[in-house]
Design a protein around this motif. Sequence first.
Motif, PDB file in Angstrom:
ATOM      1  N   MET A   1      34.648  -5.026  11.228  1.00  0.00           N
ATOM      2  CA  MET A   1      33.610  -6.035  11.336  1.00  0.00           C
ATOM      3  C   MET A   1      32.399  -5.428  12.035  1.00  0.00           C
ATOM      4  O   MET A   1      32.510  -4.825  13.077  1.00  0.00           O
ATOM      5  CB  MET A   1      34.115  -7.241  12.125  1.00  0.00           C
ATOM      6  N   ALA A   2      31.227  -5.579  11.429  1.00  0.00           N
ATOM      7  CA  ALA A   2      30.015  -5.011  12.000  1.00  0.00           C
ATOM      8  C   ALA A   2      29.700  -5.658  13.337  1.00  0.00           C
ATOM      9  O   ALA A   2      29.989  -6.834  13.566  1.00  0.00           O
ATOM     10  CB  ALA A   2      28.838  -5.215  11.036  1.00  0.00           C
ATOM     11  N   LYS A   3      29.072  -4.869  14.232  1.00  0.00           N
ATOM     12  CA  LYS A   3      28.793  -5.355  15.578  1.00  0.00           C
ATOM     13  C   LYS A   3      27.858  -6.561  15.535  1.00  0.00           C
ATOM     14  O   LYS A   3      28.066  -7.557  16.223  1.00  0.00           O
ATOM     15  CB  LYS A   3      28.195  -4.238  16.418  1.00  0.00           C
ATOM     16  N   GLU A   4      26.800  -6.485  14.667  1.00  0.00           N
ATOM     17  CA  GLU A   4      25.877  -7.612  14.578  1.00  0.00           C
ATOM     18  C   GLU A   4      26.590  -8.836  14.021  1.00  0.00           C
ATOM     19  O   GLU A   4      26.397  -9.955  14.477  1.00  0.00           O
ATOM     20  CB  GLU A   4      24.686  -7.268  13.688  1.00  0.00           C
ATOM     21  N   SER A   5      27.446  -8.633  13.012  1.00  0.00           N
ATOM     22  CA  SER A   5      28.167  -9.748  12.418  1.00  0.00           C
ATOM     23  C   SER A   5      29.034 -10.446  13.443  1.00  0.00           C
ATOM     24  O   SER A   5      29.099 -11.680  13.496  1.00  0.00           O
ATOM     25  CB  SER A   5      29.024  -9.247  11.241  1.00  0.00           C
ATOM     26  N   PHE A   6      29.707  -9.673  14.288  1.00  0.00           N
ATOM     27  CA  PHE A   6      30.584 -10.262  15.293  1.00  0.00           C
ATOM     28  C   PHE A   6      29.784 -11.077  16.301  1.00  0.00           C
ATOM     29  O   PHE A   6      30.178 -12.181  16.690  1.00  0.00           O
ATOM     30  CB  PHE A   6      31.383  -9.162  15.985  1.00  0.00           C
ATOM     31  N   ASP A   7      28.632 -10.560  16.749  1.00  0.00           N
ATOM     32  CA  ASP A   7      27.776 -11.306  17.671  1.00  0.00           C
ATOM     33  C   ASP A   7      27.340 -12.624  17.049  1.00  0.00           C
ATOM     34  O   ASP A   7      27.332 -13.671  17.709  1.00  0.00           O
ATOM     35  CB  ASP A   7      26.538 -10.484  18.033  1.00  0.00           C
ATOM     36  N   LYS A   8      26.976 -12.564  15.783  1.00  0.00           N
ATOM     37  CA  LYS A   8      26.509 -13.772  15.101  1.00  0.00           C
ATOM     38  C   LYS A   8      27.625 -14.805  14.987  1.00  0.00           C
ATOM     39  O   LYS A   8      27.407 -15.999  15.203  1.00  0.00           O
ATOM     40  CB  LYS A   8      25.995 -13.396  13.707  1.00  0.00           C
ATOM     41  N   GLU A   9      28.819 -14.339  14.658  1.00  0.00           N
ATOM     42  CA  GLU A   9      29.939 -15.265  14.494  1.00  0.00           C
ATOM     43  C   GLU A   9      30.382 -15.852  15.831  1.00  0.00           C
ATOM     44  O   GLU A   9      30.841 -16.991  15.905  1.00  0.00           O
ATOM     45  CB  GLU A   9      31.088 -14.547  13.787  1.00  0.00           C
ATOM     46  N   ILE A  10      30.243 -15.075  16.916  1.00  0.00           N
ATOM     47  CA  ILE A  10      30.534 -15.609  18.247  1.00  0.00           C
ATOM     48  C   ILE A  10      29.598 -16.773  18.550  1.00  0.00           C
ATOM     49  O   ILE A  10      30.038 -17.852  18.984  1.00  0.00           O
ATOM     50  CB  ILE A  10      30.380 -14.510  19.316  1.00  0.00           C
ATOM     51  N   GLN A  11      28.296 -16.591  18.353  1.00  0.00           N
ATOM     52  CA  GLN A  11      27.335 -17.653  18.640  1.00  0.00           C
ATOM     53  C   GLN A  11      27.525 -18.845  17.708  1.00  0.00           C
ATOM     54  O   GLN A  11      27.354 -20.005  18.101  1.00  0.00           O
ATOM     55  CB  GLN A  11      25.904 -17.112  18.531  1.00  0.00           C
ATOM     56  N   PHE A  12      27.897 -18.564  16.458  1.00  0.00           N
ATOM     57  CA  PHE A  12      28.171 -19.625  15.490  1.00  0.00           C
ATOM     58  C   PHE A  12      29.320 -20.507  15.973  1.00  0.00           C
ATOM     59  O   PHE A  12      29.215 -21.736  16.012  1.00  0.00           O
ATOM     60  CB  PHE A  12      28.510 -18.987  14.140  1.00  0.00           C
ATOM     61  N   LEU A  13      30.428 -19.883  16.365  1.00  0.00           N
ATOM     62  CA  LEU A  13      31.592 -20.637  16.827  1.00  0.00           C
ATOM     63  C   LEU A  13      31.323 -21.346  18.145  1.00  0.00           C
ATOM     64  O   LEU A  13      31.807 -22.453  18.379  1.00  0.00           O
ATOM     65  CB  LEU A  13      32.795 -19.700  16.971  1.00  0.00           C
ATOM     66  N   ARG A  14      30.550 -20.714  19.023  1.00  0.00           N
ATOM     67  CA  ARG A  14      30.228 -21.340  20.302  1.00  0.00           C
ATOM     68  C   ARG A  14      29.469 -22.651  20.065  1.00  0.00           C
ATOM     69  O   ARG A  14      29.782 -23.688  20.645  1.00  0.00           O
ATOM     70  CB  ARG A  14      29.385 -20.400  21.158  1.00  0.00           C
ATOM     71  N   MET A  15      28.474 -22.603  19.208  1.00  0.00           N
ATOM     72  CA  MET A  15      27.685 -23.797  18.948  1.00  0.00           C
ATOM     73  C   MET A  15      28.519 -24.868  18.244  1.00  0.00           C
ATOM     74  O   MET A  15      28.392 -26.068  18.516  1.00  0.00           O
ATOM     75  CB  MET A  15      26.468 -23.449  18.095  1.00  0.00           C
ATOM     76  N   LEU A  16      29.396 -24.445  17.351  1.00  0.00           N
ATOM     77  CA  LEU A  16      30.252 -25.387  16.647  1.00  0.00           C
ATOM     78  C   LEU A  16      31.160 -26.131  17.623  1.00  0.00           C
ATOM     79  O   LEU A  16      31.349 -27.348  17.523  1.00  0.00           O
ATOM     80  CB  LEU A  16      31.096 -24.660  15.603  1.00  0.00           C
ATOM     81  N   SER A  17      31.710 -25.400  18.602  1.00  0.00           N
ATOM     82  CA  SER A  17      32.625 -26.033  19.563  1.00  0.00           C
ATOM     83  C   SER A  17      31.878 -26.898  20.566  1.00  0.00           C
ATOM     84  O   SER A  17      32.360 -27.962  20.965  1.00  0.00           O
ATOM     85  CB  SER A  17      33.450 -24.964  20.286  1.00  0.00           C
ATOM     86  N   LEU A  18      30.692 -26.465  21.005  1.00  0.00           N
ATOM     87  CA  LEU A  18      29.954 -27.209  22.021  1.00  0.00           C
ATOM     88  C   LEU A  18      29.312 -28.479  21.472  1.00  0.00           C
ATOM     89  O   LEU A  18      29.162 -29.469  22.188  1.00  0.00           O
ATOM     90  CB  LEU A  18      28.878 -26.320  22.652  1.00  0.00           C
ATOM     91  N   THR A  19      28.923 -28.464  20.194  1.00  0.00           N
ATOM     92  CA  THR A  19      28.257 -29.630  19.601  1.00  0.00           C
ATOM     93  C   THR A  19      29.224 -30.525  18.847  1.00  0.00           C
ATOM     94  O   THR A  19      28.840 -31.596  18.382  1.00  0.00           O
ATOM     95  CB  THR A  19      27.143 -29.179  18.641  1.00  0.00           C
ATOM     96  N   SER A  20      30.484 -30.073  18.697  1.00  0.00           N
ATOM     97  CA  SER A  20      31.511 -30.856  17.995  1.00  0.00           C
ATOM     98  C   SER A  20      31.074 -31.240  16.585  1.00  0.00           C
ATOM     99  O   SER A  20      31.360 -32.337  16.106  1.00  0.00           O
ATOM    100  CB  SER A  20      31.857 -32.121  18.789  1.00  0.00           C
ATOM    101  N   GLY A  21      30.352 -30.335  15.934  1.00  0.00           N
ATOM    102  CA  GLY A  21      29.967 -30.579  14.545  1.00  0.00           C
ATOM    103  C   GLY A  21      28.877 -31.611  14.383  1.00  0.00           C
ATOM    104  O   GLY A  21      28.758 -32.224  13.315  1.00  0.00           O
ATOM    105  N   ALA A  22      28.050 -31.840  15.429  1.00  0.00           N
ATOM    106  CA  ALA A  22      27.045 -32.906  15.377  1.00  0.00           C
ATOM    107  C   ALA A  22      25.793 -32.502  14.605  1.00  0.00           C
ATOM    108  O   ALA A  22      25.005 -33.369  14.225  1.00  0.00           O
ATOM    109  CB  ALA A  22      26.662 -33.317  16.795  1.00  0.00           C
ATOM    110  N   TYR A  23      25.568 -31.201  14.371  1.00  0.00           N
ATOM    111  CA  TYR A  23      24.360 -30.741  13.692  1.00  0.00           C
ATOM    112  C   TYR A  23      24.607 -30.630  12.188  1.00  0.00           C
ATOM    113  O   TYR A  23      25.743 -30.420  11.748  1.00  0.00           O
ATOM    114  CB  TYR A  23      23.934 -29.367  14.211  1.00  0.00           C
ATOM    115  N   ASN A  24      23.519 -30.733  11.416  1.00  0.00           N
ATOM    116  CA  ASN A  24      23.609 -30.419   9.995  1.00  0.00           C
ATOM    117  C   ASN A  24      23.292 -28.945   9.779  1.00  0.00           C
ATOM    118  O   ASN A  24      22.980 -28.222  10.726  1.00  0.00           O
ATOM    119  CB  ASN A  24      22.681 -31.317   9.164  1.00  0.00           C
ATOM    120  N   ARG A  25      23.359 -28.479   8.543  1.00  0.00           N
ATOM    121  CA  ARG A  25      23.175 -27.054   8.239  1.00  0.00           C
ATOM    122  C   ARG A  25      21.820 -26.549   8.719  1.00  0.00           C
ATOM    123  O   ARG A  25      21.716 -25.472   9.307  1.00  0.00           O
ATOM    124  CB  ARG A  25      23.329 -26.811   6.736  1.00  0.00           C
TER     125      ARG A  25
END
Length: 451
Positions: A1-25
């Motif tokens: 897994m590319a280093k940039e990809s991993f950083d992006k996916e970390i932030q993606f999952l963090r926001m998903l967990s903190l907002t509980s899916g409240a945002y749209n795309r």
Amino acid sequence: MAKESFDKEIQFLRMLSLTSGAYNRKQYAERLGISIHTFDKTTRRLKEIMQTVSEQRTDSEPGKEMNDLARFQYGESAEPMLLFLFRAKSMKETEVKRLVLLLHALQQTPLTAMELLDACCEDLPEDMALPDEKTIRSDLKYLEEVGVIRKEPGGRPYRYLLQQDVLTKLTAEEQLELYDFVDIMANTQVPSVQGYLLRDSLKKAIALSYPQEEATEPFIYKYHYYSRILDEAHLYTLLGVIRQRKWVQFIYYSPKKPSSYSSQNTNPLFEREAEGRLNRILPLEVVYDHQYGRWYVVGYQGRRGFVKFRMEGITQIEEQDAANETYLNQLKTQWADLSRYSWLVDTGNTVTVQARFFHPTDGQRNFILDRVKLQGQWGTITPESSDTFLYEIRVNGTTEIKPWLRSFGSSCEVLAPRRLRQEMIKEWKEIAQYYEPVRENVQLPDHDEIE
């Protein structure tokens, strides 16, 4: 897994967990600083990883969707779903296939590197490139370092054997006791990611003797900080550079900024200025805040002096040149003196905080006193009466200690400094307003009417 990809996916999952899916795309993409196309591509990538991990784990539920990550249930809190990214990040598909074949070949009898090379070449799929002897020896060295295999006694050529003492030298009851210990430590100590991965491996071993699920799930924990484990992705990198006395460089996104990530644009037509700021520091220590479940890295940054960064905002971290050992020791001495009275990492003006704590009134164990003794750091405790005791501590500023004092609720009264006392009074008045009725004379329905 590319280093940039991993950083992006970390932030993606963090926001998903903190907002509980409240945002749209669109809102997610704007907050992450990426395009909607990149957002959709990242979602598909994470679904593929999740599906692959679910297929490899016997204890996972089939058909688990990305949306389930944002809907945590109390009973599922002992299985933090954000861990699936760690399970898939470290190796390429070819490495996974090769290591699986090597471990399978070593289950029965010790083999040499050349024998393992032949066994690997025979079983690899036709569409995959065959490894050479250097690659196999590198794999064996890695497996030996992490304790999965061991060298058999004797000279060259060395023979390797699978390290499975946990299966062969422990009884079924001892395996279960070991699992329970790892389970408790992984859920209550930091860092926790490696503990969870070890627990999953032990669960597979125990399933041979205890096929019933209840044997490996005697406890249920409430995991409060789901995104904490994502910060551990950078933890071991930072601990490694601290041991090696190296500088590091990273892009930092302040929690106060509207964006938490920005993609690396390779097309100059779409190049834009990133919200993050490039930082180069000499890291000195890593600190964990148990009150909020946050990791901090403390370092030195030339003209800015000593700096602190929340680890959740760090992306694209890179090791750089090494620092002089004498220079590093001088900085550590200076930081130790500066942070002597830091409750966590605060370097403000030193003040003396005084608080009165009240004992429980129902005659039960004095858990208030026990907690103050456990978490009160270098503060002093003085008995005042049969119902109260005084607590006093010198700290660098009151920002970091205030949440701890507030967490005691009505069992704690701040006496000094006066400014902190006034701040606490104001905050409790605001909280009291939240519980005032919206309108008076609200009649609740009778029990029969509810049925």
